[in-house]
Design an enzyme around this catalytic site. Structure first.
Site, short mmCIF file in Angstrom:
data_model
loop_
_atom_site.label_atom_id
_atom_site.label_comp_id
_atom_site.label_asym_id
_atom_site.label_seq_id
_atom_site.Cartn_x
_atom_site.Cartn_y
_atom_site.Cartn_z
N PHE A 160 -40.06 92.32 3.28
CA PHE A 160 -42.15 92.44 2.68
C PHE A 160 -42.74 91.29 3.15
CE2 PHE A 160 -44.26 90.28 -0.92
CZ PHE A 160 -45.35 91.25 -1.38
N LEU B 43 -30.92 92.99 8.69
CA LEU B 43 -30.83 94.23 8.11
C LEU B 43 -30.10 95.26 6.12
CD1 LEU B 43 -30.85 96.86 11.23
CD2 LEU B 43 -32.84 95.43 10.18
N ILE C 194 -28.67 84.92 9.97
CA ILE C 194 -28.77 83.64 10.25
C ILE C 194 -27.76 82.68 9.70
CG2 ILE C 194 -31.23 84.04 9.67
CD1 ILE C 194 -30.41 82.87 7.00
N LEU D 158 -37.99 82.88 7.60
CA LEU D 158 -38.01 83.60 6.33
C LEU D 158 -37.19 83.81 5.62
CD1 LEU D 158 -40.81 86.00 6.96
CD2 LEU D 158 -41.55 83.77 6.12
N ALA E 70 -33.39 84.26 3.46
CA ALA E 70 -33.23 83.68 2.74
C ALA E 70 -32.91 84.05 1.63
CB ALA E 70 -33.94 82.62 2.09
N SER F 234 -40.26 77.26 -1.95
CA SER F 234 -41.01 77.42 -3.11
C SER F 234 -41.41 76.24 -3.57
CB SER F 234 -40.02 79.26 -3.73
OG SER F 234 -39.22 78.26 -4.79
N TYR G 43 -31.48 78.37 -7.00
CA TYR G 43 -32.10 78.58 -5.99
C TYR G 43 -32.63 77.45 -5.70
CZ TYR G 43 -36.36 80.62 -4.24
OH TYR G 43 -36.97 81.39 -3.09
N LYS H 188 -32.86 75.28 -1.88
CA LYS H 188 -35.17 75.76 -1.08
C LYS H 188 -34.95 73.92 -1.56
CE LYS H 188 -35.87 79.43 0.63
NZ LYS H 188 -35.72 79.58 1.25
N GLY I 242 -32.05 79.58 -16.54
CA GLY I 242 -32.80 78.62 -15.71
C GLY I 242 -34.25 78.85 -15.55
#
Length: 324
Positions: free
Chosen positions: A11, A35, A71, A90, A92, A134, A157, A161, A287
């Protein structure tokens, strides 16, 4: 410039490519993507591209090139980074819920994947790495969130990060890799049809005639940023000089409850698409933090960036995209 965009079929990646084609039409772009979420067809919708001959990765071509790779494959990512001026990282695992379901998988993608991107940058002396983070690393705080707060992640998460942010800082100070960390707010906008975030999910459910379900009583707050504004910040982070090692809150500096968002979205659905949507309140999600919005003064000062799109306008644009 030569851009390597990990997760570029997604996106945000596709929107960045659209922006680059307008702002820097002679730049060369490599998309590195496994992909699993975005596809070749998604990327093709943004214009022409060609799959790269992976035996000749030292050769960059004008336009957009797609390299299929993960990655977590350090060698492949390092080869793809050869000759790049900037890496926009990006790719992740995204979201609280998947990290609660599979915290180890979340760690692999977000910690080891980021480390591999930084190693690729160090090995090839890439000029800058822009890391997509984030507000989740800060976790349980009294907002507005700012860059000087001590992190208290409330989910795996957020923890993964935070680790990525830590490695960015370490690689800047130890190895001189110019890292810039961007803590994204809740991003919405055109092209989000494969996302599970609240705006995209609610629009898809409404168009399918389903009832929308708010987690808890809807009093939890978020900072919703329109995609176009976010991409402008990413471009600034990649090109503004003298900001290596910095972290920026990239959001709107506006606190919106999920209940308020839902009301605005229901209105936009009827106004733009003629859809009357209903919603209910369900169970609170594990969470989640109660309040979350950001102080963006540092980005305004150092990046010369501020959010330009009001939530009502952005929601109308997003609903229009889904309608069409």
């Amino acid at each position: 410039m030569k851009w390597l965009i990990t997760g570029g079929c997604g996106f945000i990646g596709r929107a960045l490519i659209r922006h680059l084609k307008t702002a820097s039409p002679h730049d060369q772009i490599r998309v590195y993507d496994n992909l699993t979420v975005g596809t070749r067809d998604d990327l093709a919708l943004e214009g022409h591209f060609s799959d790269h001959d992976e035996t000749n990765l030292l050769s960059w071509t004008v336009g957009t090139t797609l390299i299929k790779g993960d990655i977590l494959d350090a060698d492949s990512l390092r080869q793809a980074a050869a000759g790049a001026d900037v890496i926009v990282h990006l790719a992740a695992n995204t979201g609280v819920a998947p990290s609660v379901t599979d915290p180890i998988g979340d760690c692999r993608a977000n910690v080891l994947g980021t480390l591999n991107a930084l190693e690729a940058a160090r090995h090839h002396a890439v000029g800058r790495v822009v890391f997509a983070s984030s507000g989740a690393p800060l976790g349980v705080q009294t907002p507005p969130l700012n860059e000087e707060m001590a992190p208290h992640p409330a989910s795996p998460y957020g923890a993964s990060k935070l680790a990525g942010e830590g490695y960015c800082s370490a690689y800047f100070h130890c190895f001189g890799v110019e890292t810039v960390t961007l803590r994204f707010g809740n991003v919405y906008g055109e092209g989000s049809n494969k996302k599970a975030s609240v705006v995209a999910k609610f629009i898809k459910q409404a168009m399918a005639g389903e009832t929308l379900e708010i987690y808890g009583d809807g009093s939890q707050t978020r900072d919703f940023i329109y995609l176009g504004d976010l991409i402008a910040a990413v471009y600034k982070a990649a090109t503004v000089p003298g900001i290596g090692g910095e972290t920026f809150q990239i959001a709107t500096n506006a606190e919106t409850t999920i209940g308020q968002l839902t009301d605005k979205l229901v209105y936009a659905l009827e106004e733009v698409a003629g859809i009357k949507a209903n919603y209910i309140n369900g169970e609170t999600r594990q969470g989640d933090v109660a309040r979350n919005y950001s102080d963006t003064r540092k980005a305004a000062k150092m990046l010369d960036w501020t959010c330009q799109t009001q939530l009502d306008d952005g929601l109308r644009k997003t609903v229009s995209f889904f309608r069409n």
